[in-house]
Design a protein around this motif. Structure first.
Motif, PDB file in Angstrom:
ATOM      1  N   ARG A   1      -4.045   7.421  -0.330  1.00  0.00           N
ATOM      2  CA  ARG A   1      -5.010   6.511   0.287  1.00  0.00           C
ATOM      3  C   ARG A   1      -5.270   5.315  -0.625  1.00  0.00           C
ATOM      4  O   ARG A   1      -5.079   5.404  -1.846  1.00  0.00           O
ATOM      5  N   VAL A   2      -5.748   4.233  -0.025  1.00  0.00           N
ATOM      6  CA  VAL A   2      -6.257   3.103  -0.799  1.00  0.00           C
ATOM      7  C   VAL A   2      -7.757   3.307  -0.974  1.00  0.00           C
ATOM      8  O   VAL A   2      -8.479   3.498   0.006  1.00  0.00           O
ATOM      9  N   LEU A   3      -8.216   3.297  -2.215  1.00  0.00           N
ATOM     10  CA  LEU A   3      -9.639   3.481  -2.513  1.00  0.00           C
ATOM     11  C   LEU A   3     -10.366   2.161  -2.308  1.00  0.00           C
ATOM     12  O   LEU A   3     -10.049   1.158  -2.944  1.00  0.00           O
ATOM     13  N   LEU A   4     -11.346   2.167  -1.407  1.00  0.00           N
ATOM     14  CA  LEU A   4     -12.161   0.984  -1.136  1.00  0.00           C
ATOM     15  C   LEU A   4     -13.501   1.146  -1.838  1.00  0.00           C
ATOM     16  O   LEU A   4     -14.146   2.189  -1.723  1.00  0.00           O
ATOM     17  N   THR A   5     -13.941   0.116  -2.543  1.00  0.00           N
ATOM     18  CA  THR A   5     -15.182   0.204  -3.316  1.00  0.00           C
ATOM     19  C   THR A   5     -15.779  -1.183  -3.477  1.00  0.00           C
ATOM     20  O   THR A   5     -15.120  -2.190  -3.200  1.00  0.00           O
ATOM     21  N   ARG A   6     -17.043  -1.223  -3.914  1.00  0.00           N
ATOM     22  CA  ARG A   6     -17.657  -2.478  -4.348  1.00  0.00           C
ATOM     23  C   ARG A   6     -18.005  -2.399  -5.835  1.00  0.00           C
ATOM     24  O   ARG A   6     -18.630  -3.287  -6.383  1.00  0.00           O
ATOM     25  N   ASP A   7     -17.604  -1.316  -6.477  1.00  0.00           N
ATOM     26  CA  ASP A   7     -17.900  -1.092  -7.885  1.00  0.00           C
ATOM     27  C   ASP A   7     -16.795  -1.714  -8.740  1.00  0.00           C
ATOM     28  O   ASP A   7     -15.660  -1.217  -8.784  1.00  0.00           O
ATOM     29  N   ALA A   8     -17.119  -2.824  -9.424  1.00  0.00           N
ATOM     30  CA  ALA A   8     -16.115  -3.518 -10.234  1.00  0.00           C
ATOM     31  C   ALA A   8     -15.602  -2.637 -11.374  1.00  0.00           C
ATOM     32  O   ALA A   8     -14.469  -2.815 -11.832  1.00  0.00           O
ATOM     33  N   LYS A   9     -16.415  -1.673 -11.822  1.00  0.00           N
ATOM     34  CA  LYS A   9     -15.998  -0.813 -12.931  1.00  0.00           C
ATOM     35  C   LYS A   9     -14.782   0.036 -12.569  1.00  0.00           C
ATOM     36  O   LYS A   9     -13.965   0.357 -13.430  1.00  0.00           O
ATOM     37  N   LEU A  10     -14.671   0.383 -11.280  1.00  0.00           N
ATOM     38  CA  LEU A  10     -13.540   1.209 -10.872  1.00  0.00           C
ATOM     39  C   LEU A  10     -12.214   0.462 -10.981  1.00  0.00           C
ATOM     40  O   LEU A  10     -11.150   1.073 -11.071  1.00  0.00           O
TER      41      LEU A  10
ATOM     42  N   GLY B   1       6.334   5.875   2.495  1.00  0.00           N
ATOM     43  CA  GLY B   1       5.170   6.240   3.304  1.00  0.00           C
ATOM     44  C   GLY B   1       5.525   6.382   4.775  1.00  0.00           C
ATOM     45  O   GLY B   1       6.654   6.113   5.196  1.00  0.00           O
ATOM     46  N   ASN B   2       4.525   6.799   5.564  1.00  0.00           N
ATOM     47  CA  ASN B   2       4.751   7.008   7.002  1.00  0.00           C
ATOM     48  C   ASN B   2       4.302   5.824   7.858  1.00  0.00           C
ATOM     49  O   ASN B   2       4.340   5.898   9.084  1.00  0.00           O
ATOM     50  N   GLY B   3       3.832   4.758   7.218  1.00  0.00           N
ATOM     51  CA  GLY B   3       3.430   3.574   7.967  1.00  0.00           C
ATOM     52  C   GLY B   3       2.037   3.654   8.567  1.00  0.00           C
ATOM     53  O   GLY B   3       1.606   2.724   9.260  1.00  0.00           O
ATOM     54  N   ARG B   4       1.323   4.755   8.301  1.00  0.00           N
ATOM     55  CA  ARG B   4      -0.025   4.926   8.865  1.00  0.00           C
ATOM     56  C   ARG B   4      -1.068   4.660   7.768  1.00  0.00           C
ATOM     57  O   ARG B   4      -1.145   5.416   6.797  1.00  0.00           O
ATOM     58  N   PRO B   5      -1.887   3.616   7.936  1.00  0.00           N
ATOM     59  CA  PRO B   5      -2.889   3.272   6.910  1.00  0.00           C
ATOM     60  C   PRO B   5      -3.903   4.395   6.703  1.00  0.00           C
ATOM     61  O   PRO B   5      -4.377   5.010   7.671  1.00  0.00           O
ATOM     62  N   LYS B   6      -4.228   4.645   5.449  1.00  0.00           N
ATOM     63  CA  LYS B   6      -5.225   5.660   5.101  1.00  0.00           C
ATOM     64  C   LYS B   6      -6.112   5.108   3.987  1.00  0.00           C
ATOM     65  O   LYS B   6      -5.601   4.564   2.998  1.00  0.00           O
ATOM     66  N   PHE B   7      -7.422   5.268   4.161  1.00  0.00           N
ATOM     67  CA  PHE B   7      -8.373   4.718   3.197  1.00  0.00           C
ATOM     68  C   PHE B   7      -9.315   5.814   2.694  1.00  0.00           C
ATOM     69  O   PHE B   7      -9.550   6.824   3.365  1.00  0.00           O
ATOM     70  N   LEU B   8      -9.858   5.570   1.504  1.00  0.00           N
ATOM     71  CA  LEU B   8     -10.912   6.408   0.928  1.00  0.00           C
ATOM     72  C   LEU B   8     -12.060   5.482   0.560  1.00  0.00           C
ATOM     73  O   LEU B   8     -11.899   4.613  -0.302  1.00  0.00           O
ATOM     74  N   CYS B   9     -13.207   5.630   1.218  1.00  0.00           N
ATOM     75  CA  CYS B   9     -14.369   4.757   0.986  1.00  0.00           C
ATOM     76  C   CYS B   9     -15.369   5.469   0.078  1.00  0.00           C
ATOM     77  O   CYS B   9     -15.829   6.564   0.415  1.00  0.00           O
ATOM     78  N   ASP B  10     -15.692   4.856  -1.067  1.00  0.00           N
ATOM     79  CA  ASP B  10     -16.663   5.496  -1.948  1.00  0.00           C
ATOM     80  C   ASP B  10     -18.071   5.333  -1.383  1.00  0.00           C
ATOM     81  O   ASP B  10     -18.272   4.744  -0.322  1.00  0.00           O
ATOM     82  N   VAL B  11     -19.073   5.855  -2.105  1.00  0.00           N
ATOM     83  CA  VAL B  11     -20.443   5.901  -1.574  1.00  0.00           C
ATOM     84  C   VAL B  11     -21.020   4.514  -1.315  1.00  0.00           C
ATOM     85  O   VAL B  11     -21.943   4.359  -0.523  1.00  0.00           O
ATOM     86  N   MET B  12     -20.489   3.484  -1.982  1.00  0.00           N
ATOM     87  CA  MET B  12     -21.016   2.135  -1.798  1.00  0.00           C
ATOM     88  C   MET B  12     -20.573   1.505  -0.486  1.00  0.00           C
ATOM     89  O   MET B  12     -21.163   0.505  -0.049  1.00  0.00           O
ATOM     90  N   VAL B  13     -19.542   2.052   0.142  1.00  0.00           N
ATOM     91  CA  VAL B  13     -19.045   1.482   1.413  1.00  0.00           C
ATOM     92  C   VAL B  13     -18.833   2.585   2.454  1.00  0.00           C
ATOM     93  O   VAL B  13     -17.886   2.533   3.246  1.00  0.00           O
TER      94      VAL B  13
ATOM     95  N   PRO C   1       0.834  -1.208   0.000  1.00  0.00           N
ATOM     96  CA  PRO C   1       0.000   0.000   0.000  1.00  0.00           C
ATOM     97  C   PRO C   1       0.865   1.253   0.000  1.00  0.00           C
ATOM     98  O   PRO C   1       2.056   1.185   0.330  1.00  0.00           O
ATOM     99  N   PRO C   2       0.299   2.401  -0.356  1.00  0.00           N
ATOM    100  CA  PRO C   2       1.093   3.640  -0.479  1.00  0.00           C
ATOM    101  C   PRO C   2       1.719   4.117   0.826  1.00  0.00           C
ATOM    102  O   PRO C   2       2.653   4.912   0.790  1.00  0.00           O
ATOM    103  N   TRP C   3       1.197   3.657   1.973  1.00  0.00           N
ATOM    104  CA  TRP C   3       1.790   4.090   3.246  1.00  0.00           C
ATOM    105  C   TRP C   3       2.971   3.212   3.682  1.00  0.00           C
ATOM    106  O   TRP C   3       3.555   3.446   4.737  1.00  0.00           O
TER     107      TRP C   3
END
Length: 536
Positions: A415-424, A367-379, A359-361
């Protein structure tokens, strides 16, 4: 099987009957309820398909939320006590009930002039229902529902929009409508669950029942407003002269661009009202491919006056054309791709579901070793759960972000983008190792999936250390009661019952929201201790 479900927000209890056989008491209750109901909300569930199919999905479950009329019928000694309630939800298991045995019952319901049907974008459900019944030997399927009222039209009316105008493609979701109209949060976590698996889980039954029953609640708000406005107009009419009323009508008709639509619906609804004056038993002949079917409509109680007025003024109908009953395939310009190429593409998408790389962290990537996420509208619900266990979990900057916006935000904030949209996942080449497709449906399971996939280290000290509202961190030093009262002035109300408990207060450094270690805090901490198995 009968269950009682209570919505936590409104505390409205209603019975849930699972109908899995025509020989069951639940089926008898369903048939009886349809003769005593003036209002029925409709919904359907099926197994979601990940890829485009050449045939329609098979409907697994049909939900019928019935608003029953008045007291029990005379001579109803064999009725169960719950049938005297105002509303009840029937879950008809279409995988277990022989479909030819209930086709006539449902067809009569769909076309009964004595029952107003409610639905949310129900045309697609009707297409899939018709296809499902035809595939099981019911050659006629279903081709119409009337009188009918769409919840989206009701919402537009409540928002002071013209009822009957063409709806925008960008319409509100049912969850959003429930939040605005009823003030309740309607969870949609199980919408994409596998409805073909048996037995249905308790959570699936509750979800399916609430999805149908909330349509009745929304209609009640709509009907109350219609009745109130009708009373105001009646009082106005009594105070005005006949000439002034005619003049007002002409002015309204001139300004009403949808007047032609309203007149058409008025005539159609008037035909429905006239039909109620006929005898309860009517004969209908339908012919298709040389087959003539004669059916006898079941006797049902007529609508009351207020509901008749709603049907007369706002009643609509769903009609399926032959073209609606045939699955459409997308036709894109360009070279025709081979089936082998399509299979390889689908396979590559499935393989990309699994997380690979760092992951990018990661420290090795700078990276700084601290996990960071981005959750889209589906999650978005997962974002709150991650915050509760101390993880940095942001949501999109805009309410309806485009794929490019999500990608830019994930890259910009590492951040790591979290989604349930397979299109992404098709954009994975742009942000390598910064996008992950969540497989689980329930928030608790999603949280465990992220913890295991990214090897997150969760400790009890981290729990409830971030603001669930905005993702901000708390001020490290707790506030005293006096400091909290001062900080909350003009911003947030602190319950008086907390002043004598000598509690510690915490404030978010970003949005200034105040939190305290009360009963809800302790329950939340214990919940995530159990979910994350921190005691094991």
């Amino acid at each position: 099987m009968t269950k009682r479900f209570m919505d936590q927000e409104n505390r409205n209890a209603f019975k849930i009957h699972l109908v899995s056989s025509t020989d069951s008491p639940e089926f008898t209750r369903l048939a009886r309820a349809l003769t005593r109901s003036s209002l029925v909300a409709l919904d359907a569930e099926w197994r979601p398909a990940r890829t485009q199919q050449s045939s329609f999905p098979t409907v697994s479950l049909l939900q019928l939320a019935c608003c029953q009329l008045g007291p029990r019928l005379a001579g109803g000694s064999d009725e169960s006590p719950d049938e005297s309630e105002d509303s009840v939800v029937f879950l008809v298991d279409l995988l277990l009930v022989p479909l030819p045995s209930i086709w006539e019952l449902l067809r009569d319901l769909f076309v009964s002039p004595d029952i107003l049907k409610l639905g949310f974008r129900f045309k697609q459900d009707l297409v899939y229902l018709s296809s499902t019944f035809i595939s099981h030997g019911c050659n006629l399927g279903f081709d119409r529902v009337e009188p009918f009222l769409d919840i989206t039209s009701i919402y537009n009316y409540l928002q002071h929009k013209q009822l009957g105008r063409k709806m925008s493609k960008d319409t509100k979701s049912l969850a959003a409508i429930c939040t605005e109209v009823l003030g309740i949060s309607l969870s949609k976590e199980l919408q994409c669950s596998d409805w073909s698996l048996r037995p249905l889980t308790e959570a699936q039954r509750k979800y399916a029942a609430m999805d149908a029953h909330c349509l009745l609640d929304i209609f009640n708000v709509f009907q109350a407003k219609v009745v109130k406005e009708g009373s105001v107009m009646q009082n106005l009419a009594e105070q005005c002269s006949p000439i002034s009323i005619i003049g007002l009508k002409e002015i309204l008709e001139e300004d009403d661009r949808s007047n032609k639509i309203i007149r058409t619906r008025f005539c159609e609804a008037l035909d429905i009202v006239r039909a109620t004056a006929c005898s309860d038993i009517s004969q209908k002949i339908a012919s298709e491919e040389g087959i003539v079917l004669r059916s006898q409509h079941r006797s049902s109680l007529p609508m009351d006056e207020s509901l008749l007025k709603v049907v007369k003024k706002y009643g609509d109908k769903l009609l399926l054309k032959e073209s609606d009953k045939k699955p459409t395939t997308s036709k894109k310009k360009g070279k025709r791709r081979s089936s082998t190429g399509l299979m390889l593409k689908e396979k590559s998408l499935e393989n990309s579901d699994d997380w690979q790389g760092s992951p990018p962290w990661d420290l090795s990537l700078g990276g700084n070793g601290r996990p960071k996420f981005l959750c889209d509208v589906m999650v978005e619900g997962l974002a709150k759960h991650l915050r509760c266990v101390g993880m940095d979990a942001a949501i999109p900057s805009s309410k309806k972000p485009e794929a490019r916006e999500l990608i830019d935000q994930a890259r910009r904030e590492n951040r790591v983008l979290l989604t349930r949209d397979a299109k992404l996942l098709r954009h994975e080449y742009i942000i390598k190792n910064q996008i992950y497709r969540v497989k689980s449906l329930l928030k608790n399971e999603q949280l465990l999936e992220i913890i295991e996939t990214f090897q997150l280290k969760i400790s009890e000290d981290q729990l409830m250390s971030r603001c669930t509202k905005c993702n901000g961190r708390f001020i490290q030093k707790p506030l005293t009661t006096e400091e909290a009262v001062e900080a909350a002035k003009g911003f947030q109300r602190i319950p008086d019952c907390l002043f004598d408990k000598n509690l510690e207060f915490w404030q978010c450094m970003d949005c200034n929201q105040l939190y305290w270690e009360g009963t809800q805090y302790k329950n939340a901490v214990q919940k995530f201790i159990d979910v994350c198995k921190l005691n094991d």
